[in-house]
Enzyme design. Structure first.
Site, PDB file in Angstrom:
ATOM      1  N   HIS A 165      25.081  49.696  55.972  1.00 22.80           N
ATOM      2  CA  HIS A 165      24.132  48.671  55.524  1.00 22.80           C
ATOM      3  C   HIS A 165      24.868  47.475  54.903  1.00 22.80           C
ATOM      4  O   HIS A 165      24.301  46.756  54.070  1.00 22.80           O
ATOM      5  CB  HIS A 165      23.133  49.235  54.516  1.00 22.80           C
ATOM      6  CG  HIS A 165      22.449  50.477  54.977  1.00 22.80           C
ATOM      7  ND1 HIS A 165      21.393  50.456  55.857  1.00 22.80           N
ATOM      8  CD2 HIS A 165      22.689  51.785  54.717  1.00 22.80           C
ATOM      9  CE1 HIS A 165      21.000  51.699  56.111  1.00 22.80           C
ATOM     10  NE2 HIS A 165      21.781  52.528  55.447  1.00 22.80           N
ATOM     11  N   SER A 295      41.027  24.722  65.918  1.00 22.60           N
ATOM     12  CA  SER A 295      39.903  23.820  65.657  1.00 22.60           C
ATOM     13  C   SER A 295      40.370  22.388  65.830  1.00 22.60           C
ATOM     14  O   SER A 295      41.490  22.043  65.454  1.00 22.60           O
ATOM     15  CB  SER A 295      39.381  24.035  64.232  1.00 22.60           C
ATOM     16  OG  SER A 295      38.533  22.975  63.844  1.00 22.60           O
TER      17      SER A 295
END
Length: 452
Positions: A165, A295
């Protein structure tokens, strides 16, 4: 790479996907059709129960010499198709032309005897799909699985924080988590390797009508089974005659294949996403390749582009595979043509899968495990050993150990010091206290390393 390709399969990714061209290109489809027509023509001659004479070995070699289509042959078939507006009929006419000036000239009307075009197409496409799986797709999946297994064995004992979770959970090892994926892939690949491809070969509406009316004493069902089986020589993924059918095979076996591939791809999407998270957590680091740019704006970036590319292409492949599974079993009455145009895209689904596998392999070759960061983050979550503690305290008969540890840890930032202070307050023996204090996040990994 063609700069004018509409699809990136044949453009940007041509180097990766061209290996599938011999199985799914238009030329390949024509070639497989020629093989099926030719082998059927030969099989009829060897049957010796019709008026077609038995061919000599030289004549059989002549027929089979036509299977390797030259560019000129292919263009000629396409030119015939322009006139007939029917691709399979174009193949039939091509073969008749090629054999018209040979000793087989009086036998050419036996080409395509009693068949409908689907009989040729279903066998041709079955062979194409089987060959592509056997020679390209399955070996690539096996290679991926082996690479993951190598990582699994190398790091089988390396402790790692688990997350359930999204929250810290009982520790595992990096190798064991890789083993989970290796085993999932292996189980699905085992299914894929032993699948049989169902084909149809029984005339216009699946009843051998034309065959039977011409030669009612011939066992055409036995002949068809024997003929299809004869095509399985040196073939790992076998063809299997489907009886009874309408004009078409219902595609159920193909769908089994596509669903299996979809499960494999879904497992790999899951794998890509987990690797992506491990890179984001800096538990995995990517090798810096000189000259590469991460990038256009941020110079420091080393993006996990191979895993992201793989995930995207797996999604595209699965969208097609899912559509095949939903569409192909449905055909109006004895047959409509809507399946034909869909079948032409089998290669696209496998190509997107192949692009994904290649990128995943490339991505795996560029990652290393950051053992220091993995250990540091594990040590920063001492609360993960409270499961071990409450289990031992249950063993010792301590009342409500789960609740006591919940009060100590839930929603709080604690240290190993806090845990040891808690241990000192417990009404248990000195030996049990020592046992509890020996437990650390790094050694609380159960049998993880033995599961690899």
């Amino acid at each position: 790479m063609s700069l004018n390709s509409i699809s990136p399969i044949d453009g940007r990714y041509e180097k990766q996907t061209s290996i599938l061209s011999p199985f799914f290109s238009e030329k390949a489809l024509m070639q497989y059709r020629v093989i099926v027509e030719g082998e059927y023509f030969i099989a009829l001659s060897l049957l010796r129960k019709t008026s077609l004479r038995k061919f000599s070995n030289t004549e059989i070699k002549k027929v089979r010499s036509l299977y390797r289509l030259s560019s000129k042959d292919f263009e000629h078939i396409k030119n015939i198709e322009q006139k007939t507006n029917h691709d399979v009929k174009a193949v039939e006419y091509f073969l008749k032309e090629k054999l018209a000036k040979t000793s087989l000239k009086k036998s050419v009307e036996w080409i395509h005897f009693g068949l409908t075009s689907y009989d040729i197409n279903t066998v041709a496409r079955g062979m194409m799909l089987g060959d592509a799986l056997e020679k390209v797709i399955i070996p690539k999946i096996i290679l991926l699985t082996k690479n993951i297994n190598t990582i699994s064995k190398k790091y089988k004992a390396l402790p790692m924080l688990s997350r359930t979770h999204g929250q810290s959970a009982s520790p595992t090892t990096f190798g064991k988590e890789m083993k989970v994926f290796e085993q999932r892939l292996k189980k699905q690949t085992d299914i894929l390797e032993f699948v049989r491809i169902s084909v149809k070969f029984s005339g216009a509406t699946g009843n051998f009508n034309a065959h039977h009316v011409a030669y009612p004493k011939v066992d055409w069902i036995k002949f068809a089974k024997s003929f299809i089986n004869s095509l399985n020589k040196n073939r790992k993924i076998k063809l299997e005659l489907n009886l009874p059918t309408t004009q078409i095979d219902p595609h159920d076996r193909e769908i089994e294949i596509f669903d299996c591939l979809r499960r494999i791809n879904t497992i790999l999407i899951d794998f890509n996403q987990d690797i992506w998270h491990y890179i984001s957590d800096e538990w995995l680091v990517q090798k810096v390749i000189k000259g590469e740019v991460g990038s256009s704006a941020m110079p420091h970036k080393v993006n996990p582009i191979n895993f992201e590319n793989s995930e995207g292409n797996l999604g595209l492949a699965n969208a097609l595979l899912n559509f095949f599974s939903n569409k192909l079993p449905i055909s109006r009455l004895q047959r409509d043509l809507s399946d034909s145009t869909v079948e032409r895209n089998f290669g696209s689904a496998l190509a997107y899968s192949l692009i994904a596998y290649e990128n995943l392999l490339k991505g795996l070759s560029k990652i290393d495990v950051n053992k220091h960061k993995m250990a540091k983050d594990l040590d920063n979550h001492p609360e993960v050993i409270t499961e071990a503690m409450q289990t031992i305290l249950r063993r010792e008969g301590v009342a409500m150990p789960y609740e006591k540890l919940k009060e100590l840890t839930r929603g709080k930032n604690i240290t190993m010091g806090d845990i040891h202070k808690f241990i000192d307050t417990l009404k248990v023996s000195i030996e049990v206290k020592k046992e509890l204090k020996k437990i650390t996040p790094a050694n609380y990994i159960g049998l993880a390393s033995k599961l690899v």
